[in-house]
Design a protein around this motif. Structure first.
Motif, PDB file in Angstrom:
ATOM      1  N   THR A  10      34.232  25.913   6.027  1.00 18.82           N
ATOM      2  CA  THR A  10      34.405  24.781   6.947  1.00 18.82           C
ATOM      3  C   THR A  10      35.223  25.210   8.157  1.00 18.82           C
ATOM      4  OG1 THR A  10      34.302  23.243   5.090  1.00 18.82           O
ATOM      5  CG2 THR A  10      35.229  22.412   7.143  1.00 18.82           C
ATOM      6  N   VAL A  13      32.928  27.185  10.449  1.00 18.36           N
ATOM      7  CA  VAL A  13      32.026  26.271  11.164  1.00 18.36           C
ATOM      8  C   VAL A  13      32.791  25.537  12.256  1.00 18.36           C
ATOM      9  CG1 VAL A  13      30.623  24.178  10.932  1.00 18.36           C
ATOM     10  CG2 VAL A  13      30.381  26.038   9.279  1.00 18.36           C
ATOM     11  N   HIS A  14      34.016  25.165  11.968  1.00 19.52           N
ATOM     12  CA  HIS A  14      34.836  24.468  12.955  1.00 19.52           C
ATOM     13  C   HIS A  14      35.120  25.363  14.164  1.00 19.52           C
ATOM     14  CE1 HIS A  14      37.849  20.885  12.769  1.00 19.52           C
ATOM     15  NE2 HIS A  14      37.230  20.933  13.928  1.00 19.52           N
TER      16      HIS A  14
END
Length: 125
Positions: A10, A13-14
């Motif tokens: 995550t 992806v951020h």
């Protein structure tokens, strides 16, 4: 282990999302149809900064880290934790925000110029 991997994925992806907000308009120079995705990304990215909207990626990372038995992100969020003070000094925050806005505006203006130039070239043939 799985929650830790989810949290790390995550975060990656951020980072990619933040990078896309900055350079996505330039990517649209090559693939003009992607401008609509970039407009949405910029609208979301800027609204989280300007209006304090909650980011679902931050929430997912926090949830995953807590499930993995780790501390979540601070209440100040992803950018403050991973980027501000790490990639540039905290004292440069406003300058960086202005430079990001300038990069977006320049990329969009360049795309408009390239699109108009392309249309003029096609009209001549």
């Amino acid at each position: 282990m799985q929650y830790r991997l989810l949290a790390d994925a995550t975060a990656v992806v951020h980072f990619l999302f933040v990078a896309y907000v900055v350079v996505g308009g330039f990517i649209a120079w090559r693939w003009p149809r992607t401008i609509w995705l970039h407009i949405l990304a910029v609208a979301w990215g800027f609204s989280t900064v300007l209006f304090g909207f909650e980011c679902p990626l931050t929430d997912l990372e926090n949830w995953s880290r807590h499930r993995a038995g780790e501390a979540g992100l601070p209440s100040t969020g992803f950018i403050d934790h991973y980027i501000t003070g790490v990639l540039y000094p905290r004292s440069a925050l406003e300058l960086v925000r202005v430079l990001v806005a300038v990069a977006v505006i320049v990329s969009w203006a360049g795309l408009a110029w390239r699109s108009r130039r392309r249309a003029d070239t096609v009209g001549i043939e």
